[in-house]
Structure formats: structure tokens, C-alpha cells
Design a protein around this motif. Structure first.
Motif, mmCIF file in Angstrom:
data_model
loop_
_atom_site.group_PDB
_atom_site.id
_atom_site.type_symbol
_atom_site.label_atom_id
_atom_site.label_comp_id
_atom_site.label_asym_id
_atom_site.label_seq_id
_atom_site.Cartn_x
_atom_site.Cartn_y
_atom_site.Cartn_z
ATOM 1 N N ILE A 40 0.875 -1.172 0.000
ATOM 2 C CA ILE A 40 0.000 0.000 0.000
ATOM 3 C C ILE A 40 0.907 1.215 0.000
ATOM 4 C CG2 ILE A 40 -1.660 1.370 1.316
ATOM 5 C CD1 ILE A 40 -2.882 -1.203 2.345
ATOM 6 N N ILE A 41 0.683 2.100 -0.967
ATOM 7 C CA ILE A 41 1.454 3.339 -1.097
ATOM 8 C C ILE A 41 0.495 4.500 -0.860
ATOM 9 C CG2 ILE A 41 2.873 4.752 -2.631
ATOM 10 C CD1 ILE A 41 3.547 2.210 -4.189
ATOM 11 N N THR A 42 0.790 5.324 0.104
ATOM 12 C CA THR A 42 -0.109 6.434 0.416
ATOM 13 C C THR A 42 0.008 7.544 -0.617
ATOM 14 O OG1 THR A 42 1.483 7.628 1.779
ATOM 15 C CG2 THR A 42 0.164 5.927 2.877
ATOM 16 N N GLY A 43 -1.028 8.381 -0.636
ATOM 17 C CA GLY A 43 -1.015 9.515 -1.558
ATOM 18 C C GLY A 43 0.063 10.530 -1.250
ATOM 19 N N LYS A 44 0.693 10.418 -0.083
ATOM 20 C CA LYS A 44 1.758 11.360 0.287
ATOM 21 C C LYS A 44 2.959 11.252 -0.638
ATOM 22 C CE LYS A 44 1.687 9.787 4.566
ATOM 23 N NZ LYS A 44 1.989 9.583 6.005
ATOM 24 N N ILE A 45 3.160 10.095 -1.288
ATOM 25 C CA ILE A 45 4.354 9.929 -2.117
ATOM 26 C C ILE A 45 4.021 9.554 -3.568
ATOM 27 C CG2 ILE A 45 5.834 9.349 -0.159
ATOM 28 C CD1 ILE A 45 5.624 6.405 -1.018
ATOM 29 N N PRO A 51 -3.769 7.159 -3.430
ATOM 30 C CA PRO A 51 -3.088 5.966 -2.929
ATOM 31 C C PRO A 51 -3.163 4.814 -3.918
ATOM 32 C CG PRO A 51 -5.197 6.241 -1.834
ATOM 33 C CD PRO A 51 -4.992 7.470 -2.672
ATOM 34 N N LEU A 52 -2.204 3.901 -3.792
ATOM 35 C CA LEU A 52 -2.131 2.718 -4.649
ATOM 36 C C LEU A 52 -2.100 1.467 -3.779
ATOM 37 C CD1 LEU A 52 0.696 3.910 -7.085
ATOM 38 C CD2 LEU A 52 -1.759 3.860 -7.569
ATOM 39 N N MET A 53 -2.714 0.419 -4.280
ATOM 40 C CA MET A 53 -2.706 -0.862 -3.589
ATOM 41 C C MET A 53 -2.404 -1.954 -4.612
ATOM 42 S SD MET A 53 -5.540 -2.297 -0.920
ATOM 43 C CE MET A 53 -6.822 -2.825 -2.048
ATOM 44 N N ASP A 177 0.268 6.441 9.208
ATOM 45 C CA ASP A 177 0.944 6.843 10.442
ATOM 46 C C ASP A 177 2.451 6.911 10.200
ATOM 47 O OD1 ASP A 177 2.045 7.125 12.960
ATOM 48 O OD2 ASP A 177 0.758 5.634 13.904
ATOM 49 N N PRO A 178 3.064 8.105 10.274
ATOM 50 C CA PRO A 178 4.504 8.216 10.008
ATOM 51 C C PRO A 178 5.361 7.449 11.005
ATOM 52 C CG PRO A 178 3.635 10.295 10.845
ATOM 53 C CD PRO A 178 2.451 9.417 10.559
ATOM 54 N N ALA A 179 4.826 7.141 12.160
ATOM 55 C CA ALA A 179 5.583 6.342 13.121
ATOM 56 C C ALA A 179 5.658 4.878 12.679
ATOM 57 C CB ALA A 179 4.942 6.437 14.508
ATOM 58 N N ILE A 180 4.690 4.447 11.886
ATOM 59 C CA ILE A 180 4.642 3.073 11.402
ATOM 60 C C ILE A 180 5.237 2.964 10.004
ATOM 61 C CG2 ILE A 180 3.084 1.203 10.698
ATOM 62 C CD1 ILE A 180 1.202 2.103 12.948
ATOM 63 N N ALA A 181 4.890 3.914 9.146
ATOM 64 C CA ALA A 181 5.350 3.893 7.753
ATOM 65 C C ALA A 181 5.972 5.246 7.409
ATOM 66 C CB ALA A 181 4.181 3.576 6.816
ATOM 67 N N PRO A 182 7.163 5.538 7.922
ATOM 68 C CA PRO A 182 7.771 6.858 7.713
ATOM 69 C C PRO A 182 8.078 7.162 6.254
ATOM 70 C CG PRO A 182 9.353 5.330 8.679
ATOM 71 C CD PRO A 182 8.021 4.659 8.740
ATOM 72 N N GLU A 183 8.208 6.121 5.425
ATOM 73 C CA GLU A 183 8.520 6.335 4.011
ATOM 74 C C GLU A 183 7.276 6.481 3.143
ATOM 75 O OE1 GLU A 183 12.469 3.854 3.144
ATOM 76 O OE2 GLU A 183 11.016 2.732 4.349
ATOM 77 N N GLY A 184 6.096 6.324 3.749
ATOM 78 C CA GLY A 184 4.855 6.512 3.001
ATOM 79 C C GLY A 184 4.316 5.260 2.349
ATOM 80 N N PHE A 185 4.900 4.103 2.658
ATOM 81 C CA PHE A 185 4.389 2.851 2.099
ATOM 82 C C PHE A 185 4.675 1.719 3.078
ATOM 83 C CE2 PHE A 185 8.855 2.852 0.725
ATOM 84 C CZ PHE A 185 9.250 1.547 0.993
#
Length: 429
Positions: A40-45, A51-53, A177-185
Motif C-alpha cells: 500500500i502506497i499512500t497519496g503522500k508519495i 493511494p495505490l494498492m 501513520d509516520p511512526a509506522i510507515a515513515p517512508e509513506g508505504f
């Protein structure tokens, strides 16, 4: 544990032939039949904030098709039987709710439960519009639930999570959550973060997928559905060995015999389909959610788009079940599997554990992946301008969508389904 490319680099070996003498001793061990790779890639990146899945599906059933289903509450499209489906394996519904899964083998190692994962995803597509609805569904199912699965969920409210589900409960892992997925995916294979440590499957595939994404982000490459199909579903990077077979071919080095062990690459002999959902931004029309799928062995297939609004008759014919086909197969899947048989030609002894990489990709540019690239690019190039227009308009034009799907059908029938491909055999056999 971190794999580093510098640990083993065949380009720095003085005697490259030594590498292949060692690989003769390398045995590709059997793997469970339901070992998948997902992200899962968030829309942040992503370039457009959507977002992409993605799921690269591995399994023992190779016949694949995309179906439209009139659900109990919501209509949906997904990897499911065309008539009266009881399971779904990847899909999106008319509310913009999207779901996928990978089997988890470090909660409970029970592969026979896989069928229950499909049943739960079918119920979710039928009934759920949001992550909250899905969690309520899990809460109301009698415990213990006979599942051990990582469900990926995206909805139109901006939620993007993995739900690690086991017989007596679940854990929600928030990709936003940036604490869980700081790179956005987040990448998931066949183990869960909350399961038994170092158990499960897919650790090498996990590191391969993570490294591919990190390299792309560092290099400023756009994370799009087509990046995922080309660089992930058709990747032949093996981080434990430090080998990237496609890179080797691009630099002019072909495997002497053309063959290589089929072990711990993202695509493998058991890969049956790759799919990517490009979801919508919060506030956008859910019908703009786009499902791209490459049915059959992904390195020998072509990614094609679809939308729930297509309905049963409007889906591209190349994706739908062939009329009267008792195996529930589609034209694209049948063609991709025929090409795959040329890539895995050895059936006696341990031959099934080796594949003809030179037929997929080589320094001469004659591999199936290389020859199908412009075919897939054409589908992309005629789809993206319309998709941009529909997003601007706020809805899909039924007339334009139907015309596009028929154009895709005609193009792929001529340039893929009915086209003869002579597989480059490279070395021997």
C-alpha cells in the motif's frame, strides 16, 4: 536484518563463471502455494496524491478473470468467478472501498483456511463502504474466525491500512501513520508484524519490494500503477544473492544457458495475476477508482484498466471469462499462460524449479517483457488522458469509457491475443 547489495556483486567478481558454477548447486525449494507480495502506497508519495494498492498473487489456480458482481449492497469488480461468486481475491466496489489480502503464516500456519479469506473479502465488497464497516464486519463474525491473513484496505475517506487478522482478533496497521510507515508505504508478504517473530514466509520478497521502492523514491521516479507492474511484478531482483537479472541483461550480460533457479523473486512459477488499484482522493467520485490487472503470469501479461461502472457487459472482453469455459479463464490469462509454458519448459525432475530468463529479458531486447512493453504502453497512453478528463469532470463518461474498452479489446486481440510470439531460447534446451 537488512540485505545489502554490496554483500555480493557479480559484476565485481573477476571470474564471473564461478557464479554460475555455484548456482548449479543452488536448489529452488518448494514454497507454499499461496505466497503473495503486496504494497500500500499512500497519496503522500504518489504524483497525484492518490493511494495505490498492489498484490502479486501466487497460487495453485492459474485460470484468472475479472468479474462484475451485483453485490448485496454495493456492486463490485474483482478477481472472482463470474456467476454466483462465493470468494473474491482482490477488488473494489461502487463505494470506492478496496480490499486485498496476503496469507499470514506466523499467526497460524494453516493454508487450508485460504478459502475463508476469499469469503470474507467477498462479504466486504458486498457490504462495506469504509474501513469502519470492515472492522465492524470482523467484529460481528463469530470467533474463532478460521483465517490467518493480512487484509489491505483503502477507502474514500483516506484510510489506508493492513488489518492483520487471526482466529480470535485483529491488529490494524495504519500506513498513514509516520511512526509506522515513515517512508509513506508498507510492504506485506506472508507474515504479520504482530505474529511470531521470524516465522512465516516471504522475507526475501519483502526486502526486494522495499528496496525497489526505496531506490525509486531516491531516484525521483514516479510511483504509478505502471511503475509497479514493470518494476515490481516483473522484477528479477534477488536481494539475498545481490543479483538483478534484468540489470545484468541491460548491461550486456546474458546468462550462459539462459536458465536460472526460480526462487524468491517477486514473480515466480506460481504467480497467477498482478493487480493495482488506484484509489481516489477524499472527496472525489468513488466511481473514478481504477483497477488495473495483468491476468496470468505477470511477466507475460499486459495490464488493462477497468471500473465498476463498466457493469458486466462493459468490462473489456479480454479480461472476462471466456463464454462456456469451464475453467473460468479469460483470453489474456490464457495467452499469458501459453507464453509462460515457454518460460518454464522443463517438467521432468527438478526442471520445474528453473525458468528461461533469456526468453523474458535479454541484452538483445527480444524478451517477452521487452516485446510487450510497447503494447502495455499503448493501453496506458490511450487510457490516462481520458482518466484525467473524467477526474476533471468529476465523473466517468459512459460513452467514452465503453469506446475505450472496445478499443482496448480490438488492440489486444490483434497485438497480443492473436499474435504469435517466438520465445527467444537463448542458451540451450
Amino acid at each position: 536484518m537488512v540485505f545489502c547489495r554490496e554483500h555480493f556483486n557479480p559484476f565485481r567478481m573477476r571470474h564471473v563463471g564461478t557464479l554460475f558454477c555455484l548456482l548449479v548447486l543452488f536448489f529452488a525449494f518448494p514454497i507454499p502455494s499461496h505466497c503473495c507480495t503486496s504494497v500500500i502506497i499512500t497519496g503522500k508519495i504518489t504524483p497525484d496524491g492518490r493511494p495505490l494498492m498492489w498484490k502479486n498473487t501466487d497460487g495453485s489456480v492459474f485460470a484468472q478473470r475479472l468479474s462484475f458482481v451485483n453485490g448485496e449492497k454495493y456492486d463490485w469488480i474483482g478477481l472472482a468467478l463470474e456467476e454466483n461468486p462465493v470468494n473474491a481475491w482482490f477488488g473494489t466496489n461502487s463505494a470506492g472501498f478496496c480490499i486485498m489480502n496476503t496469507m499470514s503464516y506466523n499467526f497460524v500456519d494453516n493454508e487450508s483456511w485460504d478459502i475463508n479469506n476469499g469469503f470474507i473479502m467477498k462479504m466486504a465488497l458486498d457490504k462495506c463502504a469504509s474501513l469502519r464497516d470492515f472492522l465492524h464486519l470482523l467484529d460481528t463474525i463469530a470467533k474463532p474466525i478460521p483465517v490467518s491473513s493480512n487484509y489491505g484496505v483503502i477507502d474514500t475517506l483516506g484510510n489506508a491500512v493492513y488489518v492483520e487478522t487471526y482466529p480470535t482478533g485483529y491488529h490494524v496497521v495504519d500506513v498513514n501513520d509516520p511512526a509506522i510507515a515513515p517512508e509513506g508505504f508498507l510492504v506485506y508478504t506472508n507474515y504479520s508484524r504482530h505474529g511470531e517473530r521470524d516465522a512465516g514466509m516471504g522475507y526475501i520478497r519483502y526486502y526486494a519490494a522495499v528496496q525497489i521502492l526505496r531506490d525509486a523514491i531516491a531516484g525521483g521516479e514516479a510511483l504509478t500503477p505502471h511503475f509497479i507492474f514493470d518494476k515490481m511484478s516483473r522484477s528479477f531482483y534477488q536481494p539475498l544473492l545481490g543479483l538483478d537479472l534484468r540489470k545484468m541483461a541491460d548491461e550486456g550480460y546474458d546468462l550462459p544457458g539462459g536458465f536460472f533457479p526460480d526462487s524468491d523473486f517477486i514473480p515466480r512459477r506460481l504467480s497467477a495475476v498482478a493487480s493495482v488499484i488506484q484509489a481516489v482522493r477524499p472527496g472525489e467520485n468513488p466511481q473514478l477508482t481504477t483497477l488495473w490487472t495483468a491476468l496470468g503470469y505477470p511477466p507475460c501479461s499486459v495490464a488493462v484498466p477497468a471500473w465498476v461502472s463498466c457493469g458486466k457487459e462493459g468490462l473489456p472482453m479480454v479480461l472476462r471469462q471466456i463464454k462456456g469455459d469451464e475453467n473460468h479463464d479469460s483470453p489474456i490469462c490464457r495467452k499469458a499462460c501459453a507464453l509462460k509454458s515457454e518460460i518454464f519448459p522443463v517438467t521432468r525432475g527438478n526442471g520445474k524449479n528453473y525458468f528461461r530468463f533469456s526468453g523474458l529479458y535479454n541484452s538483445r531486447g527480444t524478451g517477452i517483457i521487452q516485446r510487450l512493453a510497447p503494447v502495455e504502453a499503448h493501453i496506458r497512453d490511450i487510457t490516462l488522458p481520458l482518466l484525467a478528463k473524467w477526474r476533471s469532470d468529476g465523473h466517468i463518461s459512459d460513452k467514452e469509457r465503453d469506446r475505450l474498452c472496445r478499443e482496448i479489446d480490438a488492440f489486444l486481440m490483434e497485438n497480443f491475443i492473436n499474435r504469435d510470439f517466438i520465445v527467444d531460447k537463448g542458451g540451450f534446451y
